[in-house]
Design a protein around this motif. Structure first.
Motif, PDB file in Angstrom:
ATOM      1  N   ASP A  94     -22.153 -39.078 -37.425  1.00  0.00           N
ATOM      2  CA  ASP A  94     -20.996 -39.924 -37.670  1.00  0.00           C
ATOM      3  C   ASP A  94     -21.169 -40.683 -38.985  1.00  0.00           C
ATOM      4  OD1 ASP A  94     -19.866 -39.151 -35.278  1.00  0.00           O
ATOM      5  OD2 ASP A  94     -20.772 -40.801 -34.153  1.00  0.00           O
ATOM      6  N   VAL A  95     -20.054 -40.948 -39.629  1.00  0.00           N
ATOM      7  CA  VAL A  95     -20.062 -41.716 -40.877  1.00  0.00           C
ATOM      8  C   VAL A  95     -19.831 -43.186 -40.532  1.00  0.00           C
ATOM      9  CG1 VAL A  95     -18.897 -42.101 -43.086  1.00  0.00           C
ATOM     10  CG2 VAL A  95     -19.183 -39.770 -42.213  1.00  0.00           C
ATOM     11  N   ASN A 152     -14.058 -47.948 -44.928  1.00  0.00           N
ATOM     12  CA  ASN A 152     -13.266 -49.164 -45.136  1.00  0.00           C
ATOM     13  C   ASN A 152     -13.643 -49.948 -46.390  1.00  0.00           C
ATOM     14  OD1 ASN A 152     -11.996 -48.544 -42.747  1.00  0.00           O
ATOM     15  ND2 ASN A 152     -13.212 -49.964 -41.515  1.00  0.00           N
ATOM     16  N   ARG A 153     -14.884 -49.805 -46.863  1.00  0.00           N
ATOM     17  CA  ARG A 153     -15.357 -50.631 -47.972  1.00  0.00           C
ATOM     18  C   ARG A 153     -15.878 -49.831 -49.160  1.00  0.00           C
ATOM     19  NH1 ARG A 153     -20.512 -53.454 -46.171  1.00  0.00           N
ATOM     20  NH2 ARG A 153     -21.241 -51.301 -46.516  1.00  0.00           N
ATOM     21  N   ASP A 154     -16.796 -48.907 -48.922  1.00  0.00           N
ATOM     22  CA  ASP A 154     -17.530 -48.279 -50.020  1.00  0.00           C
ATOM     23  C   ASP A 154     -16.767 -47.140 -50.688  1.00  0.00           C
ATOM     24  OD1 ASP A 154     -19.734 -49.983 -49.331  1.00  0.00           O
ATOM     25  OD2 ASP A 154     -20.128 -48.627 -47.662  1.00  0.00           O
ATOM     26  N   ARG A 193     -16.754 -38.546 -39.676  1.00  0.00           N
ATOM     27  CA  ARG A 193     -17.749 -37.556 -39.274  1.00  0.00           C
ATOM     28  C   ARG A 193     -18.096 -36.669 -40.463  1.00  0.00           C
ATOM     29  NH1 ARG A 193     -21.631 -36.615 -35.334  1.00  0.00           N
ATOM     30  NH2 ARG A 193     -22.092 -34.386 -35.267  1.00  0.00           N
ATOM     31  N   LEU A 194     -19.380 -36.463 -40.680  1.00  0.00           N
ATOM     32  CA  LEU A 194     -19.837 -35.547 -41.728  1.00  0.00           C
ATOM     33  C   LEU A 194     -20.627 -34.448 -41.048  1.00  0.00           C
ATOM     34  CD1 LEU A 194     -19.960 -35.030 -44.801  1.00  0.00           C
ATOM     35  CD2 LEU A 194     -22.098 -36.319 -44.859  1.00  0.00           C
ATOM     36  N   SER A 205     -28.690 -41.458 -46.599  1.00  0.00           N
ATOM     37  CA  SER A 205     -28.232 -40.356 -47.449  1.00  0.00           C
ATOM     38  C   SER A 205     -26.819 -40.595 -47.963  1.00  0.00           C
ATOM     39  CB  SER A 205     -28.260 -39.029 -46.671  1.00  0.00           C
ATOM     40  OG  SER A 205     -29.570 -38.683 -46.305  1.00  0.00           O
ATOM     41  N   ILE A 206     -25.912 -40.951 -47.053  1.00  0.00           N
ATOM     42  CA  ILE A 206     -24.524 -41.193 -47.437  1.00  0.00           C
ATOM     43  C   ILE A 206     -24.421 -42.409 -48.353  1.00  0.00           C
ATOM     44  CG2 ILE A 206     -22.226 -41.806 -46.571  1.00  0.00           C
ATOM     45  CD1 ILE A 206     -22.952 -40.251 -44.001  1.00  0.00           C
TER      46      ILE A 206
END
Length: 317
Positions: A264-265, A271-273, A126-127, A72-73
């Motif tokens: 958790d994300v 760091n990248r996306d 965290r989402l 989803s993320i």
């Protein structure tokens, strides 16, 4: 090999149906909007921006319900990256894109604010439900802003979508709208299932699948609309569609996993996306703004954006 055959068929079938149904849903949604005298601004942002983001919203919801929040993320962030780097880049390569100052001053600013807000909420890796509520509240504010701007009749004029429809066609249009939405939901389910199964077979994380295959597949409607708009020289719609879609991805698609399945994300997102998504949002303004009266994304800017996309895919895969 037989184990992977069905998921691949599901992915290919899902993408095919998704592209067709998104096109029909958007086309007939615009007709309905014109029948009921809805303003061109709402047609552009709601029908096109929201219409082409429906696949992302549906896939994000279905994946979150199944606990695949990484998908989803990744779908939300990946689609935003695809929209600016690949879709806007290809569109500018086909033909330099003129951008209205109002878009840069208002719609882009709102996109920038929502992007920064999303980054702030994700920064703790965290989402959760509270984050989903905050993002959803931004969606409400965005709708309020749209309806306020809709009173300005000169705002975003999409002439090519002004259809003359006979009253006898209204029922047919409504039926096609319902059918296309049903197929849209079904195709999203196929893609979500196929993507998760392929990820399991190859040991690929949900996040990578969401950032690549799913993000590309759900961005195809935006690509089709943008290329069609460029060929018709409707440049305002190209940028309006991409900005509108990215806003919906950020505050609607990203809110869904937080509301449905808090988790958790992945560290790679922070760091990248996400940094790339933020950079591309800033670049959208930088390569558009000119000190002269005309603000244009030229072909060089288009190649530059596609180059960033290529480097990102190389690093990702």
């Amino acid at each position: 090999m037989p184990d992977i055959l069905l998921p691949i068929i599901a992915l290919l079938s899902g993408f095919t149906l998704l592209i067709w149904s998104a096109d029909k849903f958007t086309e007939n949604g615009v007709k309905i909007a014109n029948i009921f005298k809805i303003s061109p601004f709402i047609i552009g942002i709601i029908i096109l921006g929201f219409g082409t983001s429906i696949p992302e919203i549906l896939i994000s919801a279905l994946a979150a319900i199944k606990g695949n929040t990484g998908l989803s993320i990744g779908n939300a962030v990946g689609s935003n990256i695809f929209n600016i780097s690949l879709i806007l880049g290809i569109s500018a390569i086909i033909s330099p894109i003129n951008i209205q100052w109002d878009i840069l001053k208002k719609e882009w600013l709102f996109l920038m604010i929502t992007t920064l807000c999303a980054g702030f909420l994700l920064y703790d890796y965290r989402l959760d439900f509270k984050d989903g509520l905050i993002l959803s509240s931004l969606l409400v504010l965005f709708f309020a802003y749209i309806f306020k701007q809709a009173k300005n009749k000169t705002h975003h004029n999409f002439d090519e979508f002004k259809h003359n429809i006979n009253k006898n066609q209204i029922k047919k249009t409504q039926i096609i709208l319902i059918i296309s939405l049903t197929i849209l939901v079904s195709s999203a389910e196929l893609i979500a299932w196929g993507g998760v199964e392929v990820a399991k077979i190859f040991g690929i994380s949900d996040l990578i699948i969401g950032l690549s295959i799913i993000a590309l597949g759900t961005s195809l409607p935006e690509l089709a609309v943008s290329i069609s708009s460029v060929l018709k020289k409707q440049y305002t719609m190209v940028v309006g569609n991409i900005i509108g879609s990215n806003i919906f991805n950020t505050i609607a698609v990203l809110a869904i996993p937080g509301l449905i399945h808090p988790s958790d994300v992945p560290i790679e997102v922070i760091n990248r996306d996400y940094p790339l998504m933020l950079l591309l949002t800033i670049l959208l303004f930088v390569i558009s703004y000119k000190f002269s009266k005309k603000h244009i994304i030229n072909r060089f800017g288009g190649f530059f954006l596609v180059g960033i996309f290529s480097l990102y895919m190389y690093q990702l895969l």
